[in-house]
Design a protein around this motif. Sequence first.
Motif, PDB file in Angstrom:
ATOM      1  N   LEU B  58      47.809   3.663-118.627  1.00  0.00           N
ATOM      2  CA  LEU B  58      47.937   2.868-119.855  1.00  0.00           C
ATOM      3  C   LEU B  58      48.860   1.676-119.621  1.00  0.00           C
ATOM      4  O   LEU B  58      48.506   0.534-119.948  1.00  0.00           O
ATOM      5  N   VAL B 259      44.580   9.079-129.063  1.00  0.00           N
ATOM      6  CA  VAL B 259      44.205   7.993-128.132  1.00  0.00           C
ATOM      7  C   VAL B 259      42.765   7.566-128.382  1.00  0.00           C
ATOM      8  O   VAL B 259      42.434   6.390-128.280  1.00  0.00           O
ATOM      9  N   ARG B 260      41.934   8.524-128.720  1.00  0.00           N
ATOM     10  CA  ARG B 260      40.539   8.328-129.123  1.00  0.00           C
ATOM     11  C   ARG B 260      39.613   7.932-127.971  1.00  0.00           C
ATOM     12  O   ARG B 260      39.491   6.755-127.639  1.00  0.00           O
ATOM     13  N   ALA B 292      35.000   1.372-126.766  1.00  0.00           N
ATOM     14  CA  ALA B 292      36.357   1.920-126.828  1.00  0.00           C
ATOM     15  C   ALA B 292      37.282   0.909-126.154  1.00  0.00           C
ATOM     16  O   ALA B 292      36.855   0.144-125.289  1.00  0.00           O
ATOM     17  N   PRO B 293      38.574   0.887-126.562  1.00  0.00           N
ATOM     18  CA  PRO B 293      39.500  -0.097-125.984  1.00  0.00           C
ATOM     19  C   PRO B 293      39.543  -0.011-124.451  1.00  0.00           C
ATOM     20  O   PRO B 293      39.470   1.080-123.886  1.00  0.00           O
ATOM     21  N   TYR B 294      39.675  -1.162-123.809  1.00  0.00           N
ATOM     22  CA  TYR B 294      39.765  -1.189-122.343  1.00  0.00           C
ATOM     23  C   TYR B 294      40.867  -0.269-121.843  1.00  0.00           C
ATOM     24  O   TYR B 294      40.660   0.542-120.933  1.00  0.00           O
ATOM     25  N   ILE B 295      42.046  -0.368-122.462  1.00  0.00           N
ATOM     26  CA  ILE B 295      43.177   0.428-121.973  1.00  0.00           C
ATOM     27  C   ILE B 295      42.903   1.925-122.135  1.00  0.00           C
ATOM     28  O   ILE B 295      43.322   2.729-121.314  1.00  0.00           O
ATOM     29  N   VAL B 296      42.157   2.291-123.155  1.00  0.00           N
ATOM     30  CA  VAL B 296      41.839   3.696-123.377  1.00  0.00           C
ATOM     31  C   VAL B 296      40.797   4.169-122.357  1.00  0.00           C
ATOM     32  O   VAL B 296      40.849   5.302-121.863  1.00  0.00           O
TER      33      VAL B 296
END
Lengths: 406, 406
Positions: B58, B259-260, B292-296
Amino acid sequence: MVTVNKNYLKLPGSYLFSNIAKKVKAYKEANPEFKDSVISLGIGDVTQPLAPAIIDALHKSVDEMAHAETFHGYAPDLGYEFLRNAIAKNDYQSRGCDISADEIFVSDGAKSDSGNIQEIFGLDNKVAVCDPVYPVYVDTNVMAGRTGEYNKERENFDGVIYMPCKEENGFLPEIPGEVPDLIYLCFPNNPTGGAITKEALQAWVDYANKNGCVIIYDAAYEAYISEEDVPHSIYECEGARTCAIELRSFSKNAGFTGVRLGFTVVPKELVRDGVELHSLWARRHGTKFNGAPYIVQRAGEAVYSPEGKAQLKEQVAYYMRNAKTILDGLSAAGFSVSGGKNAPYIWLKTPDKMTSWEFFDYLLEKAHIVGTPGSGFGAQGEGYFRLTAFGSYENTLEAIERIKNL
Amino acid sequence: MVTVNKNYLKLPGSYLFSNIAKKVKAYKEANPEFKDSVISLGIGDVTQPLAPAIIDALHKSVDEMAHAETFHGYAPDLGYEFLRNAIAKNDYQSRGCDISADEIFVSDGAKSDSGNIQEIFGLDNKVAVCDPVYPVYVDTNVMAGRTGEYNKERENFDGVIYMPCKEENGFLPEIPGEVPDLIYLCFPNNPTGGAITKEALQAWVDYANKNGCVIIYDAAYEAYISEEDVPHSIYECEGARTCAIELRSFSKNAGFTGVRLGFTVVPKELVRDGVELHSLWARRHGTKFNGAPYIVQRAGEAVYSPEGKAQLKEQVAYYMRNAKTILDGLSAAGFSVSGGKNAPYIWLKTPDKMTSWEFFDYLLEKAHIVGTPGSGFGAQGEGYFRLTAFGSYENTLEAIERIKNL
């Protein structure tokens, strides 16, 4: 025997931007020598990095997730209070809009919300959309079965009220002849970049209240508004609490396209069929969604910090310099252009009566520039083309030079 | 005049876990002296912090978002290839399952997917669910209009095939008398904690293929499987590629509840009405979701790194020690208990013929412990109660002591 949702089969081809991505990929593969010179002013994706205040908030909250005492599991259904309070205060109360934190539903982005919001309405509602328009509004209503078949001749769907937005009417929708139920409005507009004055929007609010319509107001681009008489929220208009739902995004004001955060406002006074729409949307949210990530909600909070605000103001100004570069450059080159003043989109008329897709191919092949064909946004977008201000300044300058030299 | 989706009005009350949260909040407000001693073994939310390998991923990806050269905007529609490849290799190919990366759709979690997947099917499909069951399967089909009204006497919905999972049948569903279209199966099971053998699951796959059904297989708890003959994926069964969709989550194996991240597998061979379900789900994903978010997604990738795997194995072992603590402790205290061997849930019979909600109130008031009433998962869950192994070890020990001393 299982049956599929046949409404999906009414949709011609795949989602617009998936199509464009495939076309560009194919072009690059066929022309590897130009692979690195292709400039995209197509999909409305940002290119500037996240602002330092947001990066700090992300790191800090990631660290919280590393310790049991500060770890965060499932988020509250409707979003963390710290974020909903920041939104209510900064986006609404500071502008005199009567919206409270518990009328705000935090989500993973405005695309999801604008696609999902139709679910809380009956299938018998008649939908009105601008034409051209962001394709998600119509496509998701098609998928739900709220429209008829695709009409190949008219290049749009039976049973939908299309409100043409053309040069002749300043790219603003007019009250339709037939009274709709759900009215999708997006201002500042995607794709035309046009804006609506508070007075003109008030007329829509009055119309909706008079006729029992619900306006789904997409204000994803409000951060780009530069003119005084353009409202940032529909709740600046009197009576909007009884007829309007507002969708907002962090994608464009804070560069969250890859971070994913948005929200929807459903005022508690908005009642139809004797039911609070707020309670229906809460039910949907609670049943089909499990909250935006904690770290992303903390990042969203940082958007409203003094540092965040200052940094993002600069970021928006950066993109709006691009918009001006495109607008001025194309005007000077003899193109007929609009938008770009209260929105990061420039809408241009294709030259020499080219169709939108012909101009797409022409720009890609001759100048290695990717834009978005106006016809992808609706039949009335044919003969138009959208360029975005979301590239880097250098790329934007280079792109305009290339177009001028065509 | 706008109408609302009246199917929503068939749902009695709000979502189960929202209800519980409200009840607990009210109890704490009314009994501030016990506020800090309440232990939740209720909602299946994890309590251990994210593993170091995930925290590292992350931070690293947040840093990437801080620079234009490594910034990531919109993610690819179906998820980044780095993640889809890691999933295909580690979760499927390594177990001999014939699933490729392009059959995997990355999402923001299994709750969304399990709620949204019904959209690609016709409204005329007959749904079969276990009873008790995770409420999302039924509720989302109610919202879509695929069921009749709520039947107050039977405490379930007309038009749904309920497959009782009781002590008598080892908490495993039996092939129903009426042939269903869509069959929701969740193994290891939420809420009973029961598992299914490969042989028994093969019988369901054969049945589905023979009758043209589609199985929606929720494998969110597969990381907790400890027994050899329990399959981790439905694709371990022969023929599942032509009848099954699988849902997976990062919430329970990697602590991603806040975090999803999740994914859905739709094999390309899965065809109904002459249409590849893969193409329909891709259309939904592309139209109503923006990745979904890149960082996730980078955090998800770290789940499959050697360090991530080792750390998460320990985390699962930590929770399973809790499960054993609960199982052994309650058995010793004379409760009738099951589950807890291949799943982080313990399913117990309420004592003294208390209803599930009576036992909920009793535990909250007398021992300040929050669990989940079995009846919240369906009529056949009445008289049962779910405890989760997701607390801290200390809290779990303390909770079991309190229950023993009641």
